[in-house]
Design a protein around this motif. Structure first.
Motif, mmCIF file in Angstrom:
data_model
loop_
_atom_site.group_PDB
_atom_site.id
_atom_site.type_symbol
_atom_site.label_atom_id
_atom_site.label_comp_id
_atom_site.label_asym_id
_atom_site.label_seq_id
_atom_site.Cartn_x
_atom_site.Cartn_y
_atom_site.Cartn_z
ATOM 1 N N VAL A 179 -15.228 -1.294 10.581
ATOM 2 C CA VAL A 179 -15.701 -0.406 9.513
ATOM 3 C C VAL A 179 -14.524 -0.037 8.621
ATOM 4 O O VAL A 179 -13.503 0.464 9.098
ATOM 5 C CB VAL A 179 -16.340 0.869 10.097
ATOM 6 C CG1 VAL A 179 -16.730 1.837 8.972
ATOM 7 C CG2 VAL A 179 -17.558 0.523 10.943
ATOM 8 N N ARG A 180 -14.665 -0.282 7.337
ATOM 9 C CA ARG A 180 -13.608 0.078 6.384
ATOM 10 C C ARG A 180 -13.775 1.521 5.925
ATOM 11 O O ARG A 180 -14.893 2.021 5.823
ATOM 12 C CB ARG A 180 -13.656 -0.833 5.162
ATOM 13 C CG ARG A 180 -13.327 -2.288 5.439
ATOM 14 C CD ARG A 180 -13.156 -3.057 4.130
ATOM 15 N NE ARG A 180 -14.303 -2.870 3.245
ATOM 16 C CZ ARG A 180 -14.248 -2.928 1.906
ATOM 17 N NH1 ARG A 180 -13.092 -3.160 1.303
ATOM 18 N NH2 ARG A 180 -15.327 -2.776 1.187
ATOM 19 N N VAL A 181 -12.656 2.170 5.637
ATOM 20 C CA VAL A 181 -12.669 3.526 5.081
ATOM 21 C C VAL A 181 -11.814 3.527 3.822
ATOM 22 O O VAL A 181 -10.649 3.126 3.859
ATOM 23 C CB VAL A 181 -12.123 4.554 6.085
ATOM 24 C CG1 VAL A 181 -12.035 5.943 5.437
ATOM 25 C CG2 VAL A 181 -13.005 4.612 7.331
ATOM 26 N N ILE A 182 -12.417 3.940 2.710
ATOM 27 C CA ILE A 182 -11.729 3.981 1.422
ATOM 28 C C ILE A 182 -11.665 5.421 0.937
ATOM 29 O O ILE A 182 -12.695 6.102 0.825
ATOM 30 C CB ILE A 182 -12.455 3.117 0.369
ATOM 31 C CG1 ILE A 182 -12.480 1.646 0.791
ATOM 32 C CG2 ILE A 182 -11.797 3.269 -1.009
ATOM 33 C CD1 ILE A 182 -13.336 0.769 -0.111
ATOM 34 N N PRO A 246 -7.528 -1.089 2.006
ATOM 35 C CA PRO A 246 -6.312 -0.401 1.576
ATOM 36 C C PRO A 246 -6.216 1.085 1.955
ATOM 37 O O PRO A 246 -5.164 1.675 1.811
ATOM 38 C CB PRO A 246 -6.382 -0.543 0.061
ATOM 39 C CG PRO A 246 -7.859 -0.504 -0.224
ATOM 40 C CD PRO A 246 -8.521 -1.191 0.943
ATOM 41 N N LEU A 247 -7.273 1.704 2.397
ATOM 42 C CA LEU A 247 -7.419 3.149 2.582
ATOM 43 C C LEU A 247 -7.410 3.867 1.235
ATOM 44 O O LEU A 247 -8.457 4.207 0.717
ATOM 45 C CB LEU A 247 -6.361 3.752 3.501
ATOM 46 C CG LEU A 247 -6.434 5.295 3.633
ATOM 47 C CD1 LEU A 247 -7.784 5.749 4.159
ATOM 48 C CD2 LEU A 247 -5.325 5.846 4.487
ATOM 49 N N ASP A 248 -6.221 4.097 0.639
ATOM 50 C CA ASP A 248 -6.166 4.822 -0.628
ATOM 51 C C ASP A 248 -6.274 3.875 -1.817
ATOM 52 O O ASP A 248 -5.545 2.890 -1.894
ATOM 53 C CB ASP A 248 -4.848 5.592 -0.749
ATOM 54 C CG ASP A 248 -4.757 6.765 0.215
ATOM 55 O OD1 ASP A 248 -5.820 7.311 0.589
ATOM 56 O OD2 ASP A 248 -3.636 7.143 0.599
ATOM 57 N N VAL A 249 -7.192 4.186 -2.726
ATOM 58 C CA VAL A 249 -7.234 3.516 -4.021
ATOM 59 C C VAL A 249 -7.141 4.609 -5.076
ATOM 60 O O VAL A 249 -7.612 5.730 -4.862
ATOM 61 C CB VAL A 249 -8.512 2.667 -4.213
ATOM 62 C CG1 VAL A 249 -8.568 1.546 -3.189
ATOM 63 C CG2 VAL A 249 -9.777 3.505 -4.146
#
Length: 295
Positions: A179-182, A246-249
């Motif tokens: 699961v990705r978190v952005i 990337p987490l933070d965009v």
């Protein structure tokens, strides 16, 4: 023997009735996601229903500050999601709180954190299994205010800083599940979230220069060429569709610049810049004179 039709991707967007949430809902529908557009007010979402049909846009009345509402929504999804899979959870619902640190009431602090922090945390926890089933993506509408505490915004900044750190922990803990978190560190975006409440009568800043500085702070986003919500949503849609993790965009006017400034500029210099930017010299001069007279 014919194979079953491929499963349509499903998204949940909170705070979908205006601004970023509305624009993100529209982008997801354009990419053929079935979107549960959640908000306290459903009337504004009807224009998206008219544009895309009830097949793609599913308005759902939800107050993220209510645990009861979240549990009801979870149970609803348990009965409706195909294969129990949710592809995107977009935590966008937000509560502004532009007020001097000494003027905020318990009720203001509680409401801000209920929406900006506890609501998102509760949504993630309760809907996590659906996202794990789909190896989906969780998105938070973060803020540059969570990186730099602007004057008259300490509570809002604290709530955004809290959700930034929660996103960091979640990003790490959900890696094994795919699961990705952005965390979208958001700069200026043209929305209607600005706080318009006046200073309290008994505020220490309730004098001409203080009122002017406070008003300038309330209009900060509007007066600094904010990015349109539609352009912002297009950029975030690309982040959602990407395979990167990337987490933070950084999206919205000045988001990348302000984040870099917070990292490389000593805080004393940054604070001096905030005083200049928000014309606080006159405010401080008046307050010092009042303090002298008081002594």
């Amino acid at each position: 023997m014919s194979s079953s039709a491929p499963r349509q991707k499903v998204a949940v967007v909170t705070g979908a009735s205006s601004g970023i949430g509305y624009a993100i809902t529209r982008q997801l529908a354009k990419h053929n996601y079935q979107v549960y557009a959640c908000a306290r007010r459903l009337e504004p979402i009807e224009t998206l229903v008219d544009e895309f049909s009830t097949t793609l846009i599913k308005p759902y009345k939800l107050d993220v500050s209510s645990m009861e509402d979240i549990i009801k929504f979870k149970n609803f999804l348990s009965e409706t999601l195909r294969e129990g899979k949710l592809d995107v959870l977009y935590n966008n619902a937000g509560q502004s709180c532009t007020f001097p640190a000494l003027d905020v009431t318990d009720a203001m602090v509680e409401q801000c954190f209920k929406v900006n922090v506890f609501g998102h945390i509760n949504m993630c926890r309760e809907l996590a299994q659906f996202l794990i089933n789909a190896k989906g993506t969780i998105v938070f509408t973060g803020s540059t205010a969570g990186v730099i505490s602007f004057p008259f915004g300490s509570i809002y900044s604290a709530s955004k800083a809290a959700i930034h750190q929660y996103a960091r922990g979640l990003h790490l803990e959900l890696k094994p599940f795919g699961v990705r978190v952005i965390n979208a560190v958001t700069g200026g975006v043209s929305t209607n979230i600005a706080d318009t409440r006046p200073l309290p009568q008994d505020s220490i800043y309730n004098f001409e220069e203080g009122q002017e500085a406070f008003k300038a702070r309330q209009l900060m986003a509007k007066n600094n060429r904010p990015m349109s919500a539609d352009v912002y949503a297009e950029k975030l849609m690309n982040d959602i569709l990407s395979s990167r993790d990337p987490l933070d965009v950084y999206r919205g006017t000045m988001s990348s610049i302000l984040s870099w400034v917070s990292l490389i500029v000593p805080y004393c210099v940054l604070e001096w810049g905030l005083v200049k930017k928000f014309k606080l010299e006159k405010v401080f001069a008046v307050l010092k004179k009042k303090d002298v007279k008081k002594d």
